[in-house]
Write a protein that holds these residues in place. Sequence first.
Motif, PDB file in Angstrom:
ATOM      1  N   MET A  24      12.367 -25.464 -11.870  1.00  0.00           N
ATOM      2  CA  MET A  24      13.596 -26.084 -11.571  1.00  0.00           C
ATOM      3  C   MET A  24      13.879 -27.098 -12.750  1.00  0.00           C
ATOM      4  N   ALA A  25      12.627 -27.820 -13.082  1.00  0.00           N
ATOM      5  CA  ALA A  25      12.770 -29.047 -13.745  1.00  0.00           C
ATOM      6  C   ALA A  25      12.753 -28.554 -15.250  1.00  0.00           C
ATOM      7  N   THR A  26      12.272 -27.449 -15.469  1.00  0.00           N
ATOM      8  CA  THR A  26      12.483 -26.821 -16.856  1.00  0.00           C
ATOM      9  C   THR A  26      13.644 -26.149 -17.032  1.00  0.00           C
ATOM     10  N   GLY A  27      14.382 -25.562 -16.172  1.00  0.00           N
ATOM     11  CA  GLY A  27      15.665 -25.123 -16.080  1.00  0.00           C
ATOM     12  C   GLY A  27      16.696 -25.907 -16.438  1.00  0.00           C
ATOM     13  N   LEU A  28      16.589 -27.187 -15.619  1.00  0.00           N
ATOM     14  CA  LEU A  28      17.419 -28.472 -15.834  1.00  0.00           C
ATOM     15  C   LEU A  28      17.267 -28.950 -17.204  1.00  0.00           C
ATOM     16  N   VAL A  29      16.462 -29.303 -17.549  1.00  0.00           N
ATOM     17  CA  VAL A  29      16.284 -29.836 -18.874  1.00  0.00           C
ATOM     18  C   VAL A  29      16.947 -29.125 -20.267  1.00  0.00           C
ATOM     19  N   ASN A  30      16.647 -27.800 -19.866  1.00  0.00           N
ATOM     20  CA  ASN A  30      16.893 -26.726 -20.970  1.00  0.00           C
ATOM     21  C   ASN A  30      18.452 -26.455 -20.789  1.00  0.00           C
ATOM     22  N   THR A  31      19.055 -27.074 -20.003  1.00  0.00           N
ATOM     23  CA  THR A  31      20.724 -26.880 -19.846  1.00  0.00           C
ATOM     24  C   THR A  31      21.346 -27.896 -20.971  1.00  0.00           C
ATOM     25  N   SER A  32      20.618 -28.784 -21.321  1.00  0.00           N
ATOM     26  CA  SER A  32      21.226 -29.830 -22.164  1.00  0.00           C
ATOM     27  C   SER A  32      21.702 -29.441 -23.655  1.00  0.00           C
ATOM     28  N   PRO A  33      22.606 -29.862 -24.003  1.00  0.00           N
ATOM     29  CA  PRO A  33      23.045 -29.580 -25.639  1.00  0.00           C
ATOM     30  C   PRO A  33      22.227 -30.007 -26.340  1.00  0.00           C
ATOM     31  N   VAL A  34      21.343 -30.755 -26.214  1.00  0.00           N
ATOM     32  CA  VAL A  34      20.336 -31.138 -27.525  1.00  0.00           C
ATOM     33  C   VAL A  34      19.412 -30.058 -27.631  1.00  0.00           C
ATOM     34  N   VAL A  35      19.266 -29.179 -26.501  1.00  0.00           N
ATOM     35  CA  VAL A  35      18.151 -28.112 -26.447  1.00  0.00           C
ATOM     36  C   VAL A  35      18.342 -27.059 -27.579  1.00  0.00           C
ATOM     37  N   ARG A  36      19.396 -26.593 -27.938  1.00  0.00           N
ATOM     38  CA  ARG A  36      19.422 -25.636 -28.983  1.00  0.00           C
ATOM     39  C   ARG A  36      20.919 -25.788 -29.480  1.00  0.00           C
ATOM     40  N   GLY A  37      21.509 -26.675 -29.471  1.00  0.00           N
ATOM     41  CA  GLY A  37      22.849 -27.201 -30.029  1.00  0.00           C
ATOM     42  C   GLY A  37      23.899 -26.248 -29.890  1.00  0.00           C
ATOM     43  N   ALA A  38      23.848 -25.445 -28.759  1.00  0.00           N
ATOM     44  CA  ALA A  38      24.806 -24.403 -28.217  1.00  0.00           C
ATOM     45  C   ALA A  38      25.910 -24.995 -27.301  1.00  0.00           C
ATOM     46  N   GLY A  39      25.650 -26.376 -27.007  1.00  0.00           N
ATOM     47  CA  GLY A  39      26.829 -27.130 -26.266  1.00  0.00           C
ATOM     48  C   GLY A  39      26.125 -27.230 -24.726  1.00  0.00           C
ATOM     49  N   GLU A  40      26.856 -27.827 -23.898  1.00  0.00           N
ATOM     50  CA  GLU A  40      26.480 -28.208 -22.608  1.00  0.00           C
ATOM     51  C   GLU A  40      26.677 -26.958 -21.637  1.00  0.00           C
ATOM     52  N   VAL A  41      25.589 -26.495 -21.048  1.00  0.00           N
ATOM     53  CA  VAL A  41      25.577 -25.439 -20.113  1.00  0.00           C
ATOM     54  C   VAL A  41      26.079 -26.052 -18.609  1.00  0.00           C
ATOM     55  N   LEU A  42      26.000 -27.003 -18.115  1.00  0.00           N
ATOM     56  CA  LEU A  42      26.362 -27.569 -17.076  1.00  0.00           C
ATOM     57  C   LEU A  42      27.839 -28.197 -17.226  1.00  0.00           C
ATOM     58  N   THR A  43      28.880 -27.640 -17.435  1.00  0.00           N
ATOM     59  CA  THR A  43      30.183 -27.914 -17.997  1.00  0.00           C
ATOM     60  C   THR A  43      30.841 -28.466 -16.882  1.00  0.00           C
ATOM     61  N   ASP A  44      30.850 -27.950 -15.822  1.00  0.00           N
ATOM     62  CA  ASP A  44      31.825 -28.490 -14.463  1.00  0.00           C
ATOM     63  C   ASP A  44      31.023 -28.236 -13.142  1.00  0.00           C
ATOM     64  N   PRO A  45      31.558 -28.571 -11.949  1.00  0.00           N
ATOM     65  CA  PRO A  45      30.724 -28.437 -10.929  1.00  0.00           C
ATOM     66  C   PRO A  45      30.447 -26.896 -10.402  1.00  0.00           C
ATOM     67  N   ALA A  46      31.506 -26.125 -11.123  1.00  0.00           N
ATOM     68  CA  ALA A  46      30.872 -24.825 -10.635  1.00  0.00           C
ATOM     69  C   ALA A  46      29.833 -24.183 -11.367  1.00  0.00           C
ATOM     70  N   ALA A  47      29.592 -24.853 -12.674  1.00  0.00           N
ATOM     71  CA  ALA A  47      28.369 -24.337 -13.395  1.00  0.00           C
ATOM     72  C   ALA A  47      27.182 -24.940 -12.761  1.00  0.00           C
ATOM     73  N   LEU A  48      27.162 -26.104 -12.336  1.00  0.00           N
ATOM     74  CA  LEU A  48      26.205 -26.847 -11.523  1.00  0.00           C
ATOM     75  C   LEU A  48      25.685 -26.049 -10.165  1.00  0.00           C
ATOM     76  N   ASP A  49      26.755 -25.650  -9.474  1.00  0.00           N
ATOM     77  CA  ASP A  49      26.649 -24.843  -8.435  1.00  0.00           C
ATOM     78  C   ASP A  49      25.919 -23.480  -8.754  1.00  0.00           C
ATOM     79  N   ARG A  50      26.325 -22.831  -9.799  1.00  0.00           N
ATOM     80  CA  ARG A  50      25.696 -21.471 -10.273  1.00  0.00           C
ATOM     81  C   ARG A  50      24.035 -21.753 -10.604  1.00  0.00           C
TER      82      ARG A  50
END
Length: 173
Positions: free
Chosen positions: A1-27
């Motif tokens: 889970m730590a890996t997955g969370l770290v890799n949601t960051s926009p700095v990972v691949r420059g693709a933008g924020e993965v956790l954009t809203d509470p619904a995305a965080l919930d998913r």
Amino acid sequence: MATGLVNTSPVVRGAGEVLTDPAALDRFLADHGLRSGAVRASDDLARVHALRDEIRAVLEAAEDDAARRATELVARAGVGPGLHRDTAGRWQWHVVTAPHVSLADELAVLTGTGLLGVLHALSYDRFRHCAAPGCNGMFVDTSRAGRRRFCMPDLCGNRLNVSNHRSRRRKAT
């Protein structure tokens, strides 16, 4: 889970924020076997974003500092780990947190406990940067052989394999 969370960051691949809203965080939580509907407060998302940066700092820290930082994550709201049987009767770790802690503090305890477990059982050299060119992802290699190279093998690994394959085909023609 730590890996997955770290890799949601926009700095990972420059693709933008993965956790954009509470619904995305919930998913994200549901995808990692955590409680769906756990986003309880409006500031949960911001706190989880801040936690994500702290976890990345643990992964990038020197060994002793990584252990200290992961221990601080566990101490944030942890009451203690224990073993409980899951629905299939297998023993599973269960980490108890103090009542009424924030979602970010609960995640801090879970990720900190997991990172300490990796440090103890597998070693510090399992905290790695992704080997894919252009990816700033990080991961914790929990594979048996310890040879994992990519933060997301199905994405980063496949991209590199496709690129290498195309390069070989161009050279052959």
